[in-house]
Design a protein around this motif. Sequence first.
Motif, PDB file in Angstrom:
ATOM      1  N   GLU A   1      32.910   1.238  17.376  1.00 48.91           N
ATOM      2  CA  GLU A   1      32.259  -0.066  17.508  1.00 48.91           C
ATOM      3  C   GLU A   1      32.870  -1.090  16.563  1.00 48.91           C
ATOM      4  OE1 GLU A   1      27.934  -0.682  17.090  1.00 48.91           O
ATOM      5  OE2 GLU A   1      27.782   0.785  18.714  1.00 48.91           O
ATOM      6  N   SER A   2      33.094  -0.656  15.323  1.00 45.87           N
ATOM      7  CA  SER A   2      33.662  -1.576  14.336  1.00 45.87           C
ATOM      8  C   SER A   2      35.060  -2.006  14.754  1.00 45.87           C
ATOM      9  CB  SER A   2      33.751  -0.915  12.961  1.00 45.87           C
ATOM     10  OG  SER A   2      32.568  -0.244  12.683  1.00 45.87           O
TER      11      SER A   2
ATOM     12  N   ILE B   1      36.300  -2.210  17.749  1.00 41.94           N
ATOM     13  CA  ILE B   1      36.226  -3.170  18.850  1.00 41.94           C
ATOM     14  C   ILE B   1      35.811  -4.543  18.327  1.00 41.94           C
ATOM     15  CG2 ILE B   1      34.927  -3.771  20.919  1.00 41.94           C
ATOM     16  CD1 ILE B   1      34.841  -0.794  21.573  1.00 41.94           C
ATOM     17  N   ARG B   2      34.858  -4.527  17.399  1.00 39.44           N
ATOM     18  CA  ARG B   2      34.384  -5.795  16.856  1.00 39.44           C
ATOM     19  C   ARG B   2      35.503  -6.524  16.120  1.00 39.44           C
ATOM     20  NH1 ARG B   2      29.751  -4.381  14.030  1.00 39.44           N
ATOM     21  NH2 ARG B   2      28.654  -4.408  16.033  1.00 39.44           N
TER      22      ARG B   2
ATOM     23  N   LEU C   1      38.761  -6.163  16.495  1.00 41.89           N
ATOM     24  CA  LEU C   1      39.779  -6.631  17.441  1.00 41.89           C
ATOM     25  C   LEU C   1      39.317  -7.894  18.152  1.00 41.89           C
ATOM     26  CD1 LEU C   1      41.037  -3.287  19.000  1.00 41.89           C
ATOM     27  CD2 LEU C   1      42.223  -4.773  17.387  1.00 41.89           C
ATOM     28  N   GLY C   2      38.065  -7.871  18.595  1.00 44.74           N
ATOM     29  CA  GLY C   2      37.546  -9.031  19.321  1.00 44.74           C
ATOM     30  C   GLY C   2      37.524 -10.263  18.443  1.00 44.74           C
ATOM     31  N   LEU C   3      37.013 -10.102  17.236  1.00 44.90           N
ATOM     32  CA  LEU C   3      36.916 -11.240  16.325  1.00 44.90           C
ATOM     33  C   LEU C   3      38.303 -11.739  15.937  1.00 44.90           C
ATOM     34  CD1 LEU C   3      33.936 -10.282  13.996  1.00 44.90           C
ATOM     35  CD2 LEU C   3      34.032 -12.055  15.755  1.00 44.90           C
ATOM     36  N   SER C   4      39.258 -10.799  15.760  1.00 45.87           N
ATOM     37  CA  SER C   4      40.577 -11.249  15.315  1.00 45.87           C
ATOM     38  C   SER C   4      41.262 -12.077  16.390  1.00 45.87           C
ATOM     39  CB  SER C   4      41.440 -10.065  14.891  1.00 45.87           C
ATOM     40  OG  SER C   4      41.590  -9.186  15.978  1.00 45.87           O
ATOM     41  N   SER C   5      41.046 -11.739  17.666  1.00 48.53           N
ATOM     42  CA  SER C   5      41.706 -12.563  18.686  1.00 48.53           C
ATOM     43  C   SER C   5      41.115 -13.976  18.695  1.00 48.53           C
ATOM     44  CB  SER C   5      41.614 -11.920  20.071  1.00 48.53           C
ATOM     45  OG  SER C   5      40.283 -11.781  20.446  1.00 48.53           O
ATOM     46  N   ILE C   6      39.800 -14.058  18.459  1.00 51.24           N
ATOM     47  CA  ILE C   6      39.204 -15.392  18.322  1.00 51.24           C
ATOM     48  C   ILE C   6      39.802 -16.081  17.095  1.00 51.24           C
ATOM     49  CG2 ILE C   6      37.069 -16.662  17.909  1.00 51.24           C
ATOM     50  CD1 ILE C   6      35.579 -14.423  19.320  1.00 51.24           C
TER      51      ILE C   6
END
Lengths: 295, 252
Positions: free
Chosen positions: A12-13, A15-16, A18-23
């Motif tokens: 979960e961490s 994924i979080r 990775l998602g935040l870094s692309s933003i």
Amino acid sequence: MHPRRWTEFAIESLIRVLGLSSIGFVLLIFLFLLKEGLPAFLQVPPENLLGTRWYPTFDLFGTLPLILGSLLVTATAISIALPLGVATAVFVREVAPGWAREVLKPMIEVLAGIPSVVLGFFGMTVLAPLVRETLDAPTGLTAFTGGLVLAYMALPTIISVAEDALDAVPKSYRDAGLAMGATQWQTIWRVVVPAARSGILTAVMLGMGRAIGETMAVMMVTGNAARMPTTIDSLFRPVRTMTATIAAEMGEVARGSTHYHVLFGIGIILFVITFVLNLVAAGAIFKKRRRGGLR
Amino acid sequence: MRPKIRVDHLSFYYGDKQALFDISMEIRERQITALIGPSGCGKSTFLRCLNRMNDTIPGTRLEGRVLLDGQDVYAPGTDVVDLRRRVGMVFQRPNPFPQSIFDNVAFGPRVLGLCRGRDELEEVVERSLRDVRLWDEVKDNLKQDALSLSLGQQQRLCIARVIAVQPEVILMDEPCSALDPIVTLGIEELMKRLREQYTIVIVTHNMQQAARVSDWTGFFWLGRLVEMGPTGDVFTRPQQKLTEDYITGRAG
């Protein structure tokens, strides 16, 4: 903690993050664009920046010919690609027999994958001479040639998205139209296409977004002369777009110079234009959806 | 009374599967004919044979004849578009176009070129909406999106849309199955009024509805027409055991 809970937590961490870094990356790029571009609007007086002459070596940074160049090429591309794309989508969805649709749809989508430099090369070696000979013009590298190549690039997107929109129109609308004694064509034109309006608009906006941001193919076929496209024959004269300017000059500009900042400034202008385009499209679609038309 | 539609030995196939078996019937002019039967018995398929809506489904095949005023509608050279103008259709789920109320009703007259000028078109729209008793509810909002109407209003709008082109026959495919009982009664009243001008064929799985509105009733079972006659006779003195079982709830 239980080992399974641990792996769960780790995944979960990850994924979080990775998602935040692309933003985060998108934000950083945006901030970088602002940081490098905004000084242009401070260093260069507006009357120079909005001038009609682009001669960076003489400190003349008139972006108007570039903006108009981009708009001219994009408008040309869309006025070719819109009718052609919608007509093709109608053909694929409404007229072609089932097996033909199965073949055509993926083929059209593959076209979207052709690298722009290949299309640019095709435009340079085939289209440009054709345009020159047909018009008996001094050069075939014109806004019109650029429009043709861009239209070709935007077509797969427009066709594919518009076809999806037509496909989403319920069969009951078609049945109702036909049962009224409308011909197949009348049913398509007066019922199905209007019902798919918002999807078709999205298709056009996506196509337009692709066209206005395209660089390589445009640089190869438009001739790149930064002249004001204000005369009637401008369509068949060389033109220079914002994207081509940035791509052509960024490599040779002194980092941190006014010229450097102006190029980023053009990037900001381009960003604002595409942003507004998307906003308008999203607004139109949102309005439509609230009316309950998208079913 | 002469038959408006005569069906002769009609059989219908979806691919290899036969859906209708040798059906013959007469549909009287300016009468309401109800077709009843359990789901999947072919009554909707039969209805769609009458205005050739099944033509739009690939892989279907038809044998036999459907005569409208003595003319075979499946004869080569038949103008299907004109046929569908003469034989209009109302569907199970209200299906107004996602356009304004006015444009919905004006659709038929426009595509068929029935009206000269805006005034005539407005007249037709008003008359059609009055005929279905929708005019008073929508006359101030004709530009409103038809999808914002209630389901019952939408179905009346669909009926108005059909009668705007002045058909001779109106086919109704379970027109009330998506509507509540009160709205259903309203539509039934409407049908009884329309009967003065139009020949109506209604498919319904609601036997009370058939008994209430129709003059003639045909009972379908597994793709066959089991029995057809005046509604009173079919419901009170059915000739076939199967009909009786179905009507009394022992079969189906």
